[in-house]
Structure formats: C-alpha cells, structure tokens
Motif scaffolding. Sequence first.
Motif, mmCIF file in Angstrom:
data_model
loop_
_atom_site.group_PDB
_atom_site.id
_atom_site.type_symbol
_atom_site.label_atom_id
_atom_site.label_comp_id
_atom_site.label_asym_id
_atom_site.label_seq_id
_atom_site.Cartn_x
_atom_site.Cartn_y
_atom_site.Cartn_z
ATOM 1 N N SER A 68 0.835 -1.198 0.000
ATOM 2 C CA SER A 68 0.000 0.000 0.000
ATOM 3 C C SER A 68 0.869 1.247 0.000
ATOM 4 N N ASP A 133 -5.892 -4.092 -5.581
ATOM 5 C CA ASP A 133 -6.626 -4.623 -4.429
ATOM 6 C C ASP A 133 -7.165 -3.490 -3.554
ATOM 7 N N THR A 134 -7.239 -2.281 -4.123
ATOM 8 C CA THR A 134 -7.726 -1.123 -3.372
ATOM 9 C C THR A 134 -9.217 -1.318 -3.078
ATOM 10 N N LYS A 135 -9.571 -1.207 -1.799
ATOM 11 C CA LYS A 135 -10.978 -1.411 -1.429
ATOM 12 C C LYS A 135 -11.758 -0.118 -1.566
#
Lengths: 135, 179
Positions: A68, A133-135
């Motif tokens: 991240s 994979d960013t929510k």
Amino acid sequence: MKRKWVFFILFVTIVTTTLIIWFIWNKPHRNVQNEKGIVVSAIQLIQDFENDELSANKKYLNKAIVVSGKVLETSINQDGLPTVTIQSASLMSNVYCTLKKEQPIPDAGSIAVIKGICTGKLTDVVLIDAINDTK
Amino acid sequence: MKKAGYIFLLCTTLIATVQAQKVFQTKAGKIKFFSTAPLENIAAVNNQVDSKIATNGQMVFMVAIRGFRFENATMQEHFNENYMESDKYPKASYMGNIINLSDINFLKDGIYNATTIGDLEIHGVKRKVTTAGIIEIKSGKLYIKSIFKIKLADYNIKGAWIGEKIAKEIEITIDCKYD
C-alpha cells in the motif's frame, strides 16, 4: 480371463499416468488473487530491501505481497499492460508494479493497494502479475 | 574583455557537458528469449527491464530472473528452480559502453547501428561480451533493439527438461523504449 484383466489393469495404468503427466505439465499459472499475501507498506518494503537485500529476498522474493502507498505515476508498458509506481520514503527507489490485463488503474496521487508477486529489487522493487486490491 | 571571453567559453563548455550527459531510462523494457527443445519450444518474456543509456555511451541493464513469464507454468518453475537457481541469483545485468559512439547522433532522428562491449552477468557468472544492435531516435525518444545468442555452458547453467537436454544456445532479444 486372467489375461484380459492384466490388459485392463495395464490400460488403466497407462491412461492414469498420461493424465497425471498431462495435468502436471499443463498446470495453470499461479493466481495472486487466490493467495493470502504479505501485507506491507511501500515505505517498509523499500526500507527492508535497502537495509539488507539478502534477507529481504528471503522474506519477499517470489511471494505474493500486498503493498500500500501513494501512487506516484501510472503508465502502459510496451505490451499494453498497466504499470503503477508506488512511492516510498527513499529518493532512490519505489515499488514498480506491472498489473494484469484489464485491471483498474488507480489515479496518480491516490492511495492504492496492489497485490502481486515480488521478483526482487532492481532500481525499484518489482511486482508482477499484480492486481489492484484497493478497497 | 579577455576574462569575459573565458567565462563565455566556460559557460558553453558547461552547457555542452550537461547536454552530453543526457540519460535515457526505462523500467519497462522488454527482453525475450527463445530456444528450441524436443518437447516444446522454450520462450519467455520479461517486461520489467530496468535500463539506462547515457549519451556518453554508457549503458546498464538489469533484469529480475523471476520476472520471466512462460506460457507454460511448469516450464517457468523448471527455469527458476533447476536452471537459473533464481533464489540464489535473482538478477542478471549488463554494464557496457557503445564503442562506435561517433556514428550516433542522439539529437537527430534516425536509425543507428551500435556496437557495445561490456560485462554480462547471468547466474552469478560475469563475462565480457560484444553485442550489436540498433538505436533509434524518434522525436527525442530512444529505442533499442538487439538480438544475440549466449551459450548456457558459459554461464554455468545446467539442467534437463524431463530427460532431454535443451539447446546449448539461446537467443535473446532486447526491445526497449526509453523516456
């Protein structure tokens, strides 16, 4: 009658062996989506590699990692795959991710989470076969 | 007046030096390799070549061995585990110089032949190699293309594909676009 059975068993063995070899040879590529992944910030990842590349390789090389950080820039490579550079605290290196085809590309300046397979450190630490994979 | 002349000379030299040291770079260069084998041809591609070329002729290429993608996953595993020992030798690199620098004008669009001499390090073995390639300058961008062969034995690369030896030589293609 006995001979018939011998042939039958032989036949089954040959077919099973061929199938097993065929499946091993044609097994699918690993999919990072199905792996848990080591969660780490881009800052920490680069720090680990800059401090001791050998032990960082032991920890991250060929592993699925979830990185991240702030997106420094995005691009499209020569084969049309999206690439995302995630900023670290180091002036020398960042995290360079090549995404799989048709993955959504995060905006430059946004905070993103990228999951991919770590192939080690060149100038940047490199992630391949990655997904957003960013929510 | 003489002093002003010296300063002018100094300034132009400085500007020339700064211009002479332009560095083109990429982190998304492409390298492929190809080899024939009895069961299936071996081909792989890597899209994360980290490279810099300076207008003084210096060039560097770095590539992560684990970054080579094969169509066949089993082959990729064999390549990393049996042949390249990627965990032990995760990178390959080339550091060299263009030896016919005077033939290349980095400021002018065109296609130039380039010959380089440098150290190629694969599988922990460093060797002096001479390679030829093409440098293309197009609207301020630089492209390079080069095809050359290496002998696996030179780099102490051993292994076997399910009993069958693979070709002794493999063909490497470099195809990089710089910013």
